[in-house]
Enzyme design. Structure first.
Site, PDB file in Angstrom:
ATOM      1  N   HIS A 163      -0.979 -12.164 -25.599  1.00 10.92           N
ATOM      2  CA  HIS A 163      -2.363 -12.628 -25.479  1.00 10.92           C
ATOM      3  C   HIS A 163      -2.909 -12.192 -24.123  1.00 10.92           C
ATOM      4  CE1 HIS A 163      -5.839 -15.141 -26.291  1.00 10.92           C
ATOM      5  NE2 HIS A 163      -5.750 -15.568 -25.042  1.00 10.92           N
ATOM      6  N   ASP A 204      -2.650 -19.646 -30.127  1.00  9.98           N
ATOM      7  CA  ASP A 204      -2.354 -19.205 -28.757  1.00  9.98           C
ATOM      8  C   ASP A 204      -1.580 -20.250 -27.959  1.00  9.98           C
ATOM      9  OD1 ASP A 204      -3.544 -16.735 -29.224  1.00  9.98           O
ATOM     10  OD2 ASP A 204      -5.519 -17.451 -28.635  1.00  9.98           O
ATOM     11  N   GLY A 206      -3.075  -0.426 -31.588  1.00 12.29           N
ATOM     12  CA  GLY A 206      -1.615  -0.452 -31.492  1.00 12.29           C
ATOM     13  C   GLY A 206      -1.034   0.067 -30.189  1.00 12.29           C
ATOM     14  N   ASN A 233       0.002  -1.817 -27.667  1.00 10.99           N
ATOM     15  CA  ASN A 233       1.178  -2.657 -27.373  1.00 10.99           C
ATOM     16  C   ASN A 233       2.340  -2.314 -28.304  1.00 10.99           C
ATOM     17  OD1 ASN A 233       0.842  -4.722 -25.163  1.00 10.99           O
ATOM     18  ND2 ASN A 233      -1.105  -4.930 -26.249  1.00 10.99           N
ATOM     19  N   MET A 283      -5.062  -9.670 -35.662  1.00  8.17           N
ATOM     20  CA  MET A 283      -6.218 -10.541 -35.485  1.00  8.17           C
ATOM     21  C   MET A 283      -6.456 -11.484 -36.673  1.00  8.17           C
ATOM     22  SD  MET A 283      -6.670  -9.611 -32.492  1.00  8.17           S
ATOM     23  CE  MET A 283      -8.185 -10.094 -31.690  1.00  8.17           C
ATOM     24  N   LEU A 308      -2.521 -17.411 -38.405  1.00 13.49           N
ATOM     25  CA  LEU A 308      -1.405 -17.631 -39.330  1.00 13.49           C
ATOM     26  C   LEU A 308      -1.267 -19.128 -39.620  1.00 13.49           C
ATOM     27  CD1 LEU A 308       0.996 -15.115 -37.585  1.00 13.49           C
ATOM     28  CD2 LEU A 308      -0.001 -14.844 -39.876  1.00 13.49           C
ATOM     29  N   GLU A 312      -0.422 -24.215 -33.454  1.00 14.10           N
ATOM     30  CA  GLU A 312      -1.721 -24.267 -32.776  1.00 14.10           C
ATOM     31  C   GLU A 312      -2.015 -22.899 -32.165  1.00 14.10           C
ATOM     32  OE1 GLU A 312      -3.543 -26.212 -28.853  1.00 14.10           O
ATOM     33  OE2 GLU A 312      -1.996 -27.415 -29.832  1.00 14.10           O
TER      34      GLU A 312
HETATM   35  C1  GAR Z   1      -4.420  -6.584 -26.704  1.00 13.82           C
HETATM   36  O1  GAR Z   1      -5.149  -6.713 -25.507  1.00 13.82           O
HETATM   37  C2  GAR Z   1      -3.837  -7.918 -27.119  1.00 13.82           C
HETATM   38  O2  GAR Z   1      -3.416  -8.708 -26.030  1.00 13.82           O
HETATM   39  C3  GAR Z   1      -5.020  -8.552 -27.806  1.00 13.82           C
HETATM   40  O3  GAR Z   1      -5.598  -7.503 -28.540  1.00 13.82           O
HETATM   41  C4  GAR Z   1      -5.349  -6.269 -27.878  1.00 13.82           C
HETATM   42  C5  GAR Z   1      -4.711  -5.325 -28.867  1.00 13.82           C
HETATM   43  O4  GAR Z   1      -4.609  -4.039 -28.322  1.00 13.82           O
HETATM   44  N1  GAR Z   1      -4.598  -9.621 -28.651  1.00 13.82           N
HETATM   45  C6  GAR Z   1      -5.338 -10.702 -28.867  1.00 13.82           C
HETATM   46  O5  GAR Z   1      -6.442 -10.870 -28.378  1.00 13.82           O
HETATM   47  C7  GAR Z   1      -4.705 -11.719 -29.788  1.00 13.82           C
HETATM   48  N2  GAR Z   1      -5.391 -12.962 -29.717  1.00 13.82           N
HETATM   49  P1  GAR Z   1      -3.586  -2.990 -28.914  1.00 13.82           P
HETATM   50  O6  GAR Z   1      -3.875  -2.905 -30.410  1.00 13.82           O
HETATM   51  O7  GAR Z   1      -3.915  -1.725 -28.215  1.00 13.82           O
HETATM   52  O8  GAR Z   1      -2.190  -3.480 -28.642  1.00 13.82           O
END
Ligand code: GAR
Length: 219
Positions: free
Chosen positions: A111, A147, A14, A16, A92, A95, A145
């Site tokens: 992404h 990403d 988490g 982000n 992850m 959907l 689709e």
């Molecule tokens: C981030 O790098 C995000 O961009 C990626 O997972 C990480 C989550 O980190 N997302 C994907 O790969 C989605 N396809 P976080 O939990 O520290 O935000």
């Protein structure tokens, strides 16, 4: 003016989500995080959200017979909290089209690549293997689709000769933490228009040289 009610969906640490929470705590923020949902029990991000006094809930996909019933529970929970915008932040689970269509233009994702390059998993490993000079991150509206969808903000990150997937991921993550709050802030301020599959941003022209587009001084 009423703030845009946003929810963050996570599966892991988490960071982000934390960047979005930090932005929303600033006085000028036009959005507020009203709920954090994790599909993974005990995800580290849940503790971070609770520390910031944000309501959290876990909706464990393993407890549902199929994707539809799992997503129905998510939608119900979001609607109970009057959520207007969903931010996927390291969520992850794929959907379904029906969920994505229900939340059309109210569902955004981050992404770790410059989409449409390197959709899917292991983006940094693949960017290194391909020898690209730049990678980065993308915040986009979600379409059915994987990403794909109208791009709101991207940041480019140069690849260095001694990078490995971990060092690259770390630098891309720093860019992610700037891009995601910028995207949410532009949406919350009503500065975004989706035209076809392109996003137009009021007051933001691409500068001649930019590693973050739009620049984060758009106001
Ligand atoms: C981030 O790098 C995000 O961009 C990626 O997972 C990480 C989550 O980190 N997302 C994907 O790969 C989605 N396809 P976080 O939990 O520290 O935000």
């Amino acid at each position: 003016m009423a703030k845009l009610k946003a929810a963050v969906l996570i599966s892991g640490r988490g960071s982000n989500m934390q960047a979005l929470i930090d932005y929303c705590k600033t006085d000028a923020a036009a959005a507020e995080i009203v709920l954090v949902i994790s599909n993974v029990p005990g995800a580290a991000g849940l503790d971070r959200a609770a520390e910031a006094s944000i309501p959290t809930t876990t909706i464990d996909h393993k407890k549902f017979a199929d994707r539809e019933s799992f997503e129905k529970e998510i939608t119900q929970t979001l609607e109970n909290h009057q959520v207007e915008m969903i931010c996927l932040a390291g969520f992850m689970r794929l959907l379904t089209k029906s969920f994505v269509d229900h939340w059309q233009d109210r569902l955004i994702n981050i992404h770790p690549s410059l989409l449409p390059a390197f959709k899917g998993l292991d983006t940094h490993e693949r960017a290194l293997a391909e020898g690209v000079r730049f990678t980065g991150c993308t915040v986009h509206f979600v379409r059915a689709e994987m990403d794909s969808g109208p791009i709101i903000v991207q940041a480019a990150v140069p690849i260095l000769s001694d990078d490995d997937p971990e060092s690259l991921a770390m630098r891309v993550l720093i860019a992610e933490h700037r891009c995601y709050p910028l995207a949410l802030s532009l949406i919350a301020q009503g500065k975004i228009e989706i035209v076809g599959e392109r996003v137009l941003i009021e007051g933001a022209e691409a500068p001649g040289v930019a590693f973050l587009n739009p620049t984060d001084d758009v106001d």
